[in-house]
Design a protein around this motif. Structure first.
Motif, mmCIF file in Angstrom:
data_model
loop_
_atom_site.group_PDB
_atom_site.id
_atom_site.type_symbol
_atom_site.label_atom_id
_atom_site.label_comp_id
_atom_site.label_asym_id
_atom_site.label_seq_id
_atom_site.Cartn_x
_atom_site.Cartn_y
_atom_site.Cartn_z
ATOM 1 N N SER A 1 -0.060 47.770 45.678
ATOM 2 C CA SER A 1 -0.164 49.066 46.342
ATOM 3 C C SER A 1 0.847 49.133 47.486
ATOM 4 C CB SER A 1 -1.611 49.200 46.821
ATOM 5 O OG SER A 1 -1.758 50.240 47.722
ATOM 6 N N THR A 2 0.974 50.328 48.096
ATOM 7 C CA THR A 2 1.997 50.453 49.154
ATOM 8 C C THR A 2 1.516 50.033 50.537
ATOM 9 O OG1 THR A 2 1.359 52.729 49.662
ATOM 10 C CG2 THR A 2 3.153 52.412 48.052
ATOM 11 N N LEU B 1 0.151 56.494 37.983
ATOM 12 C CA LEU B 1 0.060 55.366 38.925
ATOM 13 C C LEU B 1 -1.049 55.631 39.942
ATOM 14 C CD1 LEU B 1 3.884 54.801 39.518
ATOM 15 C CD2 LEU B 1 2.342 53.366 38.147
ATOM 16 N N ILE B 2 -1.656 54.551 40.410
ATOM 17 C CA ILE B 2 -2.750 54.648 41.381
ATOM 18 C C ILE B 2 -2.357 53.851 42.614
ATOM 19 C CG2 ILE B 2 -5.174 54.047 41.804
ATOM 20 C CD1 ILE B 2 -5.607 54.339 38.749
ATOM 21 N N ASP B 3 -2.221 54.539 43.731
ATOM 22 C CA ASP B 3 -1.950 53.812 44.971
ATOM 23 C C ASP B 3 -3.303 53.545 45.630
ATOM 24 O OD1 ASP B 3 -0.931 52.583 47.132
ATOM 25 O OD2 ASP B 3 0.604 54.095 47.570
ATOM 26 N N CYS B 4 -3.791 52.310 45.526
ATOM 27 C CA CYS B 4 -5.184 52.024 45.899
ATOM 28 C C CYS B 4 -5.353 51.553 47.341
ATOM 29 C CB CYS B 4 -5.793 51.009 44.925
ATOM 30 S SG CYS B 4 -5.049 49.368 45.024
ATOM 31 N N HIS C 1 6.460 54.848 48.661
ATOM 32 C CA HIS C 1 7.146 54.722 47.372
ATOM 33 C C HIS C 1 6.548 53.558 46.574
ATOM 34 C CE1 HIS C 1 10.211 54.904 44.370
ATOM 35 N NE2 HIS C 1 10.950 55.764 45.051
ATOM 36 N N LEU C 2 5.560 53.875 45.741
ATOM 37 C CA LEU C 2 4.871 52.811 44.992
ATOM 38 C C LEU C 2 5.809 52.065 44.037
ATOM 39 C CD1 LEU C 2 2.293 51.229 44.364
ATOM 40 C CD2 LEU C 2 1.532 53.124 42.927
ATOM 41 N N PRO C 3 6.699 52.752 43.301
ATOM 42 C CA PRO C 3 7.623 51.976 42.457
ATOM 43 C C PRO C 3 8.490 50.985 43.263
ATOM 44 C CG PRO C 3 7.545 54.235 41.699
ATOM 45 C CD PRO C 3 6.785 54.197 43.006
ATOM 46 N N TYR C 4 8.806 51.338 44.498
ATOM 47 C CA TYR C 4 9.535 50.404 45.375
ATOM 48 C C TYR C 4 8.662 49.166 45.638
ATOM 49 C CZ TYR C 4 11.589 49.213 50.104
ATOM 50 O OH TYR C 4 12.130 48.619 51.210
ATOM 51 N N ALA C 5 7.393 49.387 45.946
ATOM 52 C CA ALA C 5 6.469 48.258 46.158
ATOM 53 C C ALA C 5 6.340 47.438 44.869
ATOM 54 C CB ALA C 5 5.099 48.774 46.591
#
Ligand code: NIG
Ligand code: FE
Length: 407
Positions: A313-314, A67-70, A325-329
């Protein structure tokens, strides 16, 4: 050459096709050499040259691109938990900022923190972030708001990039808001950014992007244009915090300046969407910020239907989005932005890579890309983003090496 077998389903997430096309392969396998993917396909079709190699077992789980949090504001001093009660009871974000809270209170705490303290705190966060299946993270400055402290933040990111396994992509956000010293001298602050900070940051390669908060309470479109063009001149590609609290024509400015992405976009106009599409600007949506600020959601459905690439993204920061928490977003994007889980998965992988100009090297599981991937204990992307768990990721691999596993 390592091979990963027994993958229940692998989502390649290559960029072609629609945002919902994630190209699943059931009973898959994947092979890589050093840090690059060599082969992805059905387990029954593994080429002979990969036999008798290092074999890893995915346990029948699902495999996704790392995953990429951009969009994050990872390094900051203090926290703003003390504002939460006021927020919960309904005091608006802007009013809290006017009372001396908000970005400026984080600025004060960030200026007071030394680089080592910030590094320590970021490392704690990154250590948890990698367990969520994230392999690349964009990190903004923007809580220093003077030469010394903006550079301190960018040096913190440079150091972090070398001492832990995730890729850190730095963005200069000196134009987050006007610092108190320049309250009555806006031109003075813009000059400082344009004539001191941007040239120095470019020369020392301390950031790839130049971001700005375009909003009535921060920078106007005209002020932003000057700064973004200046950044561009020095090779710092533009990014914008745009149309977050009102339709401030940030999306239009993103198109005009050839920005890589425009982020937030809760109040984007149809015209803004059209212009971004024409200019190839990625729309980065930040559903946690929308949710925590009780804003209307970004019109992701409409943006996808009008042909935009939509990333998720978060926005991790101590004010508007206090979670990394990216999966939460991602789950939140399904619910409040009416995106399908498949669209969201592409939004946090290949579309996020595009928002960072990294799509040639990461964001999908294809031959020639970096071996960045995560193993998720769930039978499908639909089930993963529906049955929200503290963490369904069981292993994270970066550049062909396992950087975390649950065992
Ligand atoms: O992305 N919009 C501006 N900046 C941040 C919030 C920063 C803060 O409140 O500390 C955002 O939401
Ligand atoms: Fe932000």
């Amino acid at each position: 050459m390592p091979v990963l077998k027994n993958i229940g389903v692998l989502y390649t997430c290559k960029d072609e096709g629609k945002q919902s096309d994630i190209y699943p392969i059931k009973q898959a396998a994947m092979a890589w050499t050093d840090n690059k993917i060599e082969w992805v396909g059905h387990e029954t079709e593994i080429p002979e040259k990969f036999f008798n190699e290092d074999v890893y077992d995915a346990g029948g789980n699902m495999v996704i691109p790392g995953l990429i949090d951009c969009h994050t504001h990872l390094a900051f001093g203090g926290w703003r938990g003390d504002e939460f009660e006021m927020k919960a009871l309904g005091k608006p974000y802007i009013e809290i900022a006017r009372m001396g809270g908000g970005i400026l209170s984080t600025m004060k705490a960030t200026r007071e923190a030394d680089a080592d303290e910030l590094i320590e705190k970021c490392l704690e966060h990154l250590n948890e972030i990698k367990k969520l299946g994230i392999t690349t993270i964009e990190c903004k400055s923007g809580y220093g708001l003077n030469v010394e402290d903006e550079l301190k933040l960018l040096h913190v990111y440079r150091k972090l990039d070398t001492i832990q396994p995730l890729d850190i992509i730095s963005t200069f956000l000196g134009a987050h808001t006007y610092p108190p010293e320049f309250k009555n001298d806006k031109k003075g602050y813009s000059d400082l950014i344009c004539n001191e900070l941007i040239p120095h940051i470019a020369e020392h390669e301390l950031a790839r992007f130049c971001d700005i908060f375009v909003e009535e309470t921060a920078f106007t479109v005209d002020e932003a244009r000057i700064i973004l063009n200046r950044g561009n001149e020095f090779g710092l590609a533009p990014k914008l915090h745009a149309d977050q609290l009102s339709d401030g024509k940030g999306a239009e400015l993103a198109a005009e300046t050839g920005a890589v992405s425009a982020d937030h976009l809760e109040y984007i106009s149809d015209e803004g969407i059209k212009k971004m599409k024409e200019a190839g600007v990625v729309a980065v949506t930040l559903p946690l910020a929308t949710f925590y600020l009780r804003q209307q959601p970004a019109p992701a459905r409409k943006m996808i239907e009008m042909g935009l690439d939509v990333a998720v993204s978060t926005d991790f920061n101590p004010g508007s989005a206090p979670s990394y928490h990216l999966p939460y977003a991602m789950s939140m994007a399904c619910i409040i932005q009416y995106m399908s889980p498949a669209e969201v998965l592409k939004g946090a992988t290949i579309k996020a890579a595009k928002a960072l100009q990294l799509e040639k090297s990461t964001g999908s599981l294809e031959k020639g890309k970096n071996a960045d991937f995560s193993i998720i204990q769930s039978p499908s992307v639909n089930q993963w983003l529906y049955n929200f768990k503290p963490n369904a990721c069981v292993a994270t691999w970066k550049d062909g090496r396992q950087i975390w596993s649950v065992e």
